[in-house]
Design an enzyme around this catalytic site. Structure first.
Site, short mmCIF file in Angstrom:
data_model
loop_
_atom_site.label_atom_id
_atom_site.label_comp_id
_atom_site.label_asym_id
_atom_site.label_seq_id
_atom_site.Cartn_x
_atom_site.Cartn_y
_atom_site.Cartn_z
N VAL A 90 -19.42 -2.20 -2.13
CA VAL A 90 -18.73 -2.94 -0.98
C VAL A 90 -18.54 -1.85 0.22
O VAL A 90 -17.92 -0.81 -0.04
CB VAL A 90 -17.39 -3.56 -1.12
CG1 VAL A 90 -17.06 -4.74 -0.36
CG2 VAL A 90 -17.61 -4.21 -2.71
N TYR A 131 -13.34 7.24 -13.77
CA TYR A 131 -13.27 6.22 -12.91
C TYR A 131 -13.64 4.93 -13.80
O TYR A 131 -13.11 3.79 -14.03
CB TYR A 131 -14.24 6.17 -11.69
CG TYR A 131 -13.96 4.87 -10.67
CD1 TYR A 131 -12.95 4.78 -10.00
CD2 TYR A 131 -14.98 3.88 -10.83
CE1 TYR A 131 -12.89 3.62 -9.19
CE2 TYR A 131 -14.90 2.81 -9.93
CZ TYR A 131 -14.10 2.77 -9.15
OH TYR A 131 -13.97 1.64 -8.07
N THR A 149 -16.30 -0.25 2.40
CA THR A 149 -15.02 -0.29 2.95
C THR A 149 -14.52 1.32 3.01
O THR A 149 -15.50 2.08 3.20
CB THR A 149 -14.15 -0.53 1.48
OG1 THR A 149 -14.31 0.28 0.66
CG2 THR A 149 -14.39 -1.95 0.92
N SER A 195 -14.71 -2.68 -11.67
CA SER A 195 -15.96 -2.26 -10.92
C SER A 195 -17.11 -2.58 -11.97
O SER A 195 -16.69 -2.60 -13.16
CB SER A 195 -15.66 -0.72 -10.53
OG SER A 195 -16.87 -0.04 -10.29
N ASP A 252 0.98 -1.13 -0.02
CA ASP A 252 -0.09 -0.03 -0.14
C ASP A 252 1.07 1.13 0.10
O ASP A 252 1.97 1.17 0.55
CB ASP A 252 -0.73 0.10 1.36
CG ASP A 252 -2.07 0.75 1.25
OD1 ASP A 252 -3.23 0.19 1.34
OD2 ASP A 252 -1.90 2.16 0.74
N VAL A 286 1.69 1.93 -6.74
CA VAL A 286 1.47 1.24 -7.77
C VAL A 286 1.72 1.82 -8.92
O VAL A 286 1.95 1.20 -9.95
CB VAL A 286 0.10 0.38 -7.63
CG1 VAL A 286 0.07 -0.63 -6.61
CG2 VAL A 286 -0.78 1.25 -7.88
N LYS A 328 -11.55 1.60 -14.90
CA LYS A 328 -11.65 0.05 -14.69
C LYS A 328 -12.01 -0.49 -15.98
O LYS A 328 -11.62 -1.93 -16.25
CB LYS A 328 -13.18 0.23 -13.89
CG LYS A 328 -12.86 0.65 -12.56
CD LYS A 328 -11.69 0.05 -11.91
CE LYS A 328 -11.46 0.21 -10.40
NZ LYS A 328 -10.37 -0.41 -9.63
N1 NAD Z 1 -15.76 -0.46 -2.21
C1 NAD Z 1 -16.23 -0.64 -3.34
O1 NAD Z 1 -17.67 -0.47 -3.42
C2 NAD Z 1 -15.51 -0.69 -4.74
C3 NAD Z 1 -16.32 -1.29 -5.91
C4 NAD Z 1 -15.86 -1.23 -7.01
C5 NAD Z 1 -14.62 -1.51 -7.02
N2 NAD Z 1 -13.74 -0.99 -5.84
C6 NAD Z 1 -12.48 -1.16 -6.14
O2 NAD Z 1 -11.89 -2.18 -5.17
C7 NAD Z 1 -10.34 -1.71 -4.89
C8 NAD Z 1 -10.14 -1.61 -3.51
O3 NAD Z 1 -10.91 -0.55 -2.97
P1 NAD Z 1 -11.49 -0.64 -1.54
O4 NAD Z 1 -12.92 -0.12 -1.65
O5 NAD Z 1 -10.87 -1.54 -0.65
O6 NAD Z 1 -10.91 1.05 -0.98
P2 NAD Z 1 -9.73 0.98 0.27
O7 NAD Z 1 -9.75 2.68 0.31
O8 NAD Z 1 -10.27 0.53 1.46
O9 NAD Z 1 -8.57 0.47 -0.25
C9 NAD Z 1 -7.90 1.08 -1.41
C10 NAD Z 1 -6.48 0.81 -0.77
O10 NAD Z 1 -5.51 1.25 -1.80
C11 NAD Z 1 -4.51 2.08 -1.36
N3 NAD Z 1 -3.87 2.76 -2.46
C12 NAD Z 1 -4.58 3.95 -3.17
N4 NAD Z 1 -3.64 4.25 -4.23
C13 NAD Z 1 -2.71 3.59 -4.20
C14 NAD Z 1 -1.44 3.48 -4.98
N5 NAD Z 1 -1.36 4.22 -5.88
N6 NAD Z 1 -0.28 2.68 -4.63
C15 NAD Z 1 -0.71 1.68 -3.64
N7 NAD Z 1 -1.80 1.84 -2.92
C16 NAD Z 1 -2.80 2.63 -3.10
C17 NAD Z 1 -5.27 2.86 -0.29
O11 NAD Z 1 -4.14 3.35 0.65
C18 NAD Z 1 -6.09 1.82 0.36
O12 NAD Z 1 -5.49 1.34 1.62
C19 NAD Z 1 -10.12 -0.36 -5.48
O13 NAD Z 1 -9.51 -0.72 -7.01
C20 NAD Z 1 -11.64 0.14 -6.02
O14 NAD Z 1 -11.81 0.94 -7.08
C21 NAD Z 1 -14.37 -0.72 -4.62
#
Ligand code: NAD
Length: 233
Positions: free
Chosen positions: A159, A127, A161, A114, A13, A36, A131
């Site tokens: 989700v 976004y 989060t 997503s 992270d 990343v 995706k």
């Molecule tokens: N939560 C939802 O409803 C949902 C829905 C569709 C897709 N997503 C996708 O799921 C994935 C995880 O999201 P989440 O909901 O767990 O969010 P989250 O914010 O809880 O977790 C994302 C993590 O990624 C880290 N991060 C962000 N940019 C970064 C980078 N450039 N390098 C390294 N780390 C980085 C953040 O510090 C964080 O800990 C994401 O790709 C998000 O787009 C989430």
């Protein structure tokens, strides 16, 4: 869930404290700080993982951030960042792990997209585009890396989060229960996904039980993308 099933993980992270907090809860886990979207940073994290564990069999690309708004309000720098983290980060991690996974013989990658990649949502175009790139990239890569390495996508709906909690709260005008109630209207199951339900889908695709599944996108959205109408908020 991956460690509960016997796996060992490196948690990466760009917030070092977040990686450490997750790793602290997981037996034998390694915490690494890396952005990343940064080539050198990804290379170093992958090398550190290989040095520590001596192999990489499974990869989950889930780093990301949410941002929405009318297109006219988006700067090019924000667009570029969106693409660099989601599409660029997925590309960089996959490229760097490849020689290590090939050395082990086989393996599996899951990239998180997503439902924004397959369905229009209000003011979510950049976004959705990022995706969409993850989905198309993964499909191409699955064919390139077969038969040794499987590549699949998980496309979540909503989700609960750290990313979505502020969105849910805002949707309820600061009232959490109201925000949850409104957010639950988007899918026929009428609830938000628990992260454990997503983890189940991811762990399945990473496991050998999914040995015949590659180049696909598993939509975990409570049926939202099948719903006949969409609530506009
Ligand atoms: N939560 C939802 O409803 C949902 C829905 C569709 C897709 N997503 C996708 O799921 C994935 C995880 O999201 P989440 O909901 O767990 O969010 P989250 O914010 O809880 O977790 C994302 C993590 O990624 C880290 N991060 C962000 N940019 C970064 C980078 N450039 N390098 C390294 N780390 C980085 C953040 O510090 C964080 O800990 C994401 O790709 C998000 O787009 C989430």
């Amino acid at each position: 869930m991956f460690t509960e099933r016997g796996g060992r993980v490196a948690v990466v992270d760009f917030r070092a404290e977040a990686a450490q907090a997750s790793a602290d809860q997981l037996p034998g886990a390694l915490a690494l700080a890396a952005d990343v979207s940064d080539e050198g940073s990804v290379r170093a994290a992958v090398a550190a993982t290989d040095a520590h564990f001596g192999r990489i069999d499974c990869v989950l690309n889930a780093a990301g951030h949410a941002a929405a708004g009318p297109l006219g309000e988006w700067t090019y720098a924000e667009w570029t960042r969106m693409m660099a983290v989601h599409a660029g980060g997925t590309f960089l991690v996959c490229r760097e792990v490849l020689p290590i996974m090939r050395r082990g013989g086989d393996g599996a990658i899951v990239n998180i997209a997503s439902i924004a990649a397959i369905r229009a949502q209000p003011t979510n175009a950049p976004y959705g585009a990022a995706k969409g790139a993850v989905v198309a990239f993964s499909r191409q890569l699955a064919n390139e890396l077969a038969p040794q390495i499987r590549v699949n996508v998980v496309s979540p709906g909503r989700v609960r989060t750290a990313m979505t909690e502020p969105i849910i709260l805002a949707r309820g005008d600061g009232d959490w229960d109201k925000g949850m109630e409104i957010s639950s209207r988007f899918n026929p199951l009428h609830r938000i996904c628990d992260p454990s339900e997503l983890a189940d889908a991811i762990c399945f695709l990473l496991s050998r039980r999914a040995a015949y599944i590659t180049a696909t996108s598993l939509v975990v959205d409570g049926g939202e993308t099948s719903a006949p109408t969409m609530v506009v908020y």
